[in-house]
Design a protein around this motif. Sequence first.
Motif, short mmCIF file in Angstrom:
data_model
loop_
_atom_site.label_atom_id
_atom_site.label_comp_id
_atom_site.label_asym_id
_atom_site.label_seq_id
_atom_site.Cartn_x
_atom_site.Cartn_y
_atom_site.Cartn_z
N GLU B 270 13.57 -39.59 -5.21
CA GLU B 270 13.37 -40.29 -5.78
C GLU B 270 14.05 -38.67 -7.06
OE1 GLU B 270 13.43 -42.90 -7.78
OE2 GLU B 270 12.39 -43.75 -5.53
N PRO B 271 15.00 -39.16 -7.95
CA PRO B 271 15.95 -37.52 -8.71
C PRO B 271 14.95 -36.77 -9.49
CG PRO B 271 17.25 -40.02 -8.71
CD PRO B 271 15.53 -40.29 -7.59
N GLU B 272 13.58 -37.24 -9.69
CA GLU B 272 12.86 -36.81 -10.39
C GLU B 272 12.55 -35.33 -9.53
OE1 GLU B 272 12.17 -40.82 -11.23
OE2 GLU B 272 14.12 -40.49 -11.46
N VAL B 273 11.82 -35.91 -8.60
CA VAL B 273 10.82 -35.42 -7.56
C VAL B 273 11.79 -33.97 -7.40
CG1 VAL B 273 10.22 -35.08 -5.66
CG2 VAL B 273 9.68 -36.87 -6.84
N TRP B 274 13.06 -34.40 -7.25
CA TRP B 274 13.71 -32.85 -7.32
C TRP B 274 14.23 -32.35 -8.08
CZ3 TRP B 274 16.07 -30.70 -3.44
CH2 TRP B 274 17.65 -29.87 -3.26
N GLN B 275 14.09 -32.95 -9.75
CA GLN B 275 14.56 -31.77 -10.37
C GLN B 275 13.37 -31.46 -11.13
OE1 GLN B 275 16.68 -35.54 -12.52
NE2 GLN B 275 18.65 -35.32 -11.12
N SER B 276 12.07 -31.89 -10.71
CA SER B 276 10.81 -31.38 -11.60
C SER B 276 9.85 -30.58 -10.50
CB SER B 276 9.97 -32.19 -12.45
OG SER B 276 9.31 -33.26 -10.59
N ARG B 277 10.97 -30.39 -9.11
CA ARG B 277 9.79 -29.88 -8.54
C ARG B 277 10.55 -28.46 -8.24
NH1 ARG B 277 14.68 -28.56 -6.86
NH2 ARG B 277 15.14 -27.56 -4.86
N GLY B 278 11.27 -27.34 -9.58
CA GLY B 278 10.74 -25.91 -9.71
C GLY B 278 10.83 -25.74 -8.23
N ASP B 279 10.42 -23.98 -8.20
CA ASP B 279 10.36 -23.68 -6.57
C ASP B 279 9.03 -24.10 -5.75
OD1 ASP B 279 12.17 -21.26 -7.85
OD2 ASP B 279 9.48 -20.59 -8.09
N GLN B 280 8.50 -25.60 -5.85
CA GLN B 280 8.46 -25.57 -4.68
C GLN B 280 8.92 -26.25 -3.18
OE1 GLN B 280 5.31 -28.76 -6.80
NE2 GLN B 280 4.01 -28.78 -4.08
N LEU B 281 8.72 -26.28 -2.55
CA LEU B 281 9.05 -26.11 -1.49
C LEU B 281 9.35 -27.65 -0.66
CD1 LEU B 281 10.45 -22.98 0.33
CD2 LEU B 281 11.53 -24.46 -0.59
N TYR B 282 8.10 -27.66 -0.73
CA TYR B 282 7.24 -28.56 0.18
C TYR B 282 5.88 -29.07 -0.73
CZ TYR B 282 3.81 -25.49 1.02
OH TYR B 282 2.62 -24.75 1.12
N PHE B 283 5.45 -30.58 -0.01
CA PHE B 283 4.70 -31.53 -1.06
C PHE B 283 3.68 -31.94 0.48
CE2 PHE B 283 8.21 -31.89 -3.43
CZ PHE B 283 8.16 -31.74 -4.50
N ARG B 284 2.62 -32.15 -0.41
CA ARG B 284 1.16 -32.04 0.98
C ARG B 284 0.59 -33.62 0.63
NH1 ARG B 284 -1.87 -27.33 3.77
NH2 ARG B 284 -1.59 -28.62 5.65
N GLU B 285 0.33 -34.46 2.41
CA GLU B 285 -0.50 -35.51 1.86
C GLU B 285 -0.69 -35.82 2.76
OE1 GLU B 285 0.56 -38.20 -0.83
OE2 GLU B 285 2.06 -37.11 -1.99
N VAL B 286 -2.08 -36.99 2.54
CA VAL B 286 -3.00 -37.43 3.46
C VAL B 286 -2.48 -38.57 4.18
CG1 VAL B 286 -5.12 -37.69 3.50
CG2 VAL B 286 -5.19 -35.81 2.81
N LEU B 287 -2.78 -38.65 5.19
CA LEU B 287 -1.76 -40.30 5.84
C LEU B 287 -3.22 -40.79 6.39
CD1 LEU B 287 0.53 -38.80 8.40
CD2 LEU B 287 1.27 -39.88 6.11
N ARG B 288 -3.33 -41.96 6.07
CA ARG B 288 -4.02 -42.85 6.09
C ARG B 288 -5.51 -42.44 7.76
NH1 ARG B 288 -0.63 -46.91 4.67
NH2 ARG B 288 -0.26 -47.20 6.84
N ASN B 289 -4.35 -42.13 8.86
CA ASN B 289 -5.11 -42.25 9.90
C ASN B 289 -5.64 -40.41 9.73
OD1 ASN B 289 -2.83 -40.57 10.37
ND2 ASN B 289 -2.31 -40.57 12.28
N GLY B 290 -6.36 -39.85 8.56
CA GLY B 290 -6.34 -39.02 8.21
C GLY B 290 -5.03 -37.56 8.88
N GLN B 291 -4.18 -37.69 9.30
CA GLN B 291 -3.47 -36.73 9.05
C GLN B 291 -3.49 -36.77 8.32
OE1 GLN B 291 -0.84 -37.92 12.80
NE2 GLN B 291 -1.77 -35.85 14.03
N GLU B 292 -2.23 -35.38 7.58
CA GLU B 292 -1.74 -34.35 6.87
C GLU B 292 -0.35 -34.59 6.97
OE1 GLU B 292 -3.24 -31.47 4.14
OE2 GLU B 292 -4.76 -31.16 5.69
N ALA B 293 0.76 -34.99 6.38
CA ALA B 293 2.02 -35.14 5.66
C ALA B 293 2.11 -33.60 5.16
CB ALA B 293 2.30 -36.93 5.35
N ILE B 294 3.92 -33.38 5.69
CA ILE B 294 4.52 -31.94 4.70
C ILE B 294 5.92 -33.03 4.72
CG2 ILE B 294 5.83 -29.99 4.87
CD1 ILE B 294 3.80 -29.49 7.56
N VAL B 295 6.34 -32.87 3.49
CA VAL B 295 7.49 -33.32 2.63
C VAL B 295 8.23 -32.57 2.09
CG1 VAL B 295 8.63 -34.91 1.25
CG2 VAL B 295 6.09 -35.82 1.96
#
Lengths: 146, 617
Positions: B270-295
């Motif tokens: 979504e463009p809003e994520v792009w525009q509001s991300r500031g200096d953040q290069l990546y995002f972390r999420e937890v996946l359903r199987n317990g692993q983590e995701a880097i976006v």
Amino acid sequence: MIDGDPRPTAPASATSERAPILIVDDEPYILRSLRYLLAREGYEVETASDGEEGLARIRDLRPRLVFLDIMMPRMSGYEVCEQVKQDASLAGTYVIMLSARGQQSDRERGFLGGADEYMTKPFSPREVAARVRAVLTSDTAPAVHG
Amino acid sequence: MPTMPVLRDIFAYLWHGPPLLPPSLKVEWRFVVVRWIGIVFVAPGLPLAGLPMERMTAAYTVLTIAAIYNVVIHRQMLAHPGIFTGGFVTTAADALLSIGMVQVGGGFESPFYHVLYTVTISASMRYGYGPSLAMAFIIVGLDIGEHLNGSSALNAPFVFRSGFLCLTAILASYLREQARRAESALQHRLREADLLNSATATLGASLAFEPALREVAAAASHFFGSKSAVLVPAPSLDDDGLDTTTIVSDQYANKPMQEELATLCGRYAEPEVWQSRGDQLYFREVLRNGQEAIVLLLGLLPRPSALATLALAVPAGTRFPSVTHDILESFVERMTLAVENASLYRAVANRTDALQQAYAELATAHQELLRVDEMKTGFLANVSHDFRTPLTSIRSFSEMLLSYDEEPEVQREFLQIINSESERLTRMVNDVLDITKIESGHMDWRMGTVDLAALIEDSGRTYTTIVERDGLAFVVDVEENLPLIHADRDRLQQVIGNLIDNALKFTRKGEIRLAAHRTEDEIRVSLADTGVGIPPEYQEMVFGKFQQIGQVNTVLDKPQGAGLGLSICREIVEYHDGRLWVESEPGIGSTFTFTLPIPAEADAARVHPLDPVGAQS
């Protein structure tokens, strides 16, 4: 426009005796007008209404002067003219191409086929009569190659 | 100075050791060198200590042992480097020798105490704070023990030397830690740079769009040590409608996880994520199987949205980022450039294709224009030729009328010829005007309800005399109860008239038959003649607009008129959503047929029954 004698004197009887004039055209009205005109001028006139018939009549009648239309059924005027000019026995036949095709290329093609003259439709009857008179009254036959 | 290079070589040898020395033993080597220096300085200085003879002898014995020990270490280090790794052996031996030296030289109170600093310092250099302080405490402990044995109080020199010993241990350890940190930081940077280079080495190898994206995803999974990476290009990049999801490294399984990663990508695209991300290069999420995701969002700053979104699955609890921010930034930048380049290459390729196609179309259009222009020129030449024929008659006969006095009958005949040839010329002019109007769309159509049966009957009446004058039979055959149609009555009349005129030109004997009947949804009107016919290869040509005159002249000898009648007929019929065609056999005759569609409501709208129509001849 009309300044000639409406009943011009008949041309020298010697020429008309020598050979008839043949008109080859597929347009009945053209045949009709030329036949009337030349008869009126005192010439003996024969007609043919397509190229093949025209060539046959030329060989048969050996006319002194031929008017040839170009676009005709069965054989075009160009072809008739070429055949006439290649036939030594027909030497001395004066061919006037008479066509509605007036472009330079058409005229050139006519002359290449050996035509002696090229007249464009619509023509003036008085001019045609004058040309006929000039051709038939000349004592010597025009130079004909073929 | 020739001595300088020699001195430099000697120092280099002392500092770096022999050429075959393993790098891990460099420190041990330097200790060997330090020991030699110590032995070389202490040996001549011992007599200055003013020791009794037996102590002096013992001290030289210890020095000799130390020298032998150093030679053994020196040799064994090259022969069996494994033993010395870590420096445990030498540290313990150094400590024993040093303490022995102190004891022999006169105990902790004697100047030999200084030898012990080397023990703590070497322990600091090898192991850091713990072992070196332990060593210092052991020495202090021994020092205290000696005092207690001698029943003497712990004096100021004891406090001073013990404190100084501990201080050297701490300082040396501190320096060592700093050096180690700097070195490990350097190593880390080198490893990161290696990783960055190896991960991005294949980026840009492909020029094609999809393979380039696959390379990016592969680079990312290599860089982050992930088995599953999903890259989703932004919709603006994906104008080819190709599969938007590029999946790597995990083709064999875990579709649900890939789908989850793709969904994450979609959310972060979504463009809003792009525009509001500031200096953040990546995002972390937890996946359903317990692993983590880097976006990660790949894009160039001025863009209103990311070019592509990349999601990677990593094991839960992975320390991240394992690389420094600037390395990660550089990696993201390189991936972005790769995506950007791929999309640019594709845009260029697409545009090149489009340009080539446009050029080809233009060339075709140009050819077509030239052809049409040539046709028009031919058309004009032919029209002018055909106009000359009636004009010749008109001119000849009128001039002859004026030149010669003639009987009234002859004059009348000439006038009739002039009149009919004028009419012919008028028809030709009208035909040319009609075809020009239809072609340019300026024809004035008067559409209305038309009773085709009545119209055909009308035409039949008009043409019977004309056809029969040519010695031909004229048959009109119209089916009863033909429905009303929506049409331009005058134009349909023109079609029928033109077809009859055309038939008359080429038929010398036999009959002309005009018929009409209804089929399922159209009315068919046909005009059959028993004329010369048209060879199959010319049947379509007779409807041509520009070239037909010359062609027809050679095929059918010589038609009269401008030869536009049939193409006008076709234009009119096609305007009415009908078709016009010819079936013909040379020598037998031709049949021209045209159709007119019946409107849906025609039968209901029929207002009056048709007059009975019979065959006319």
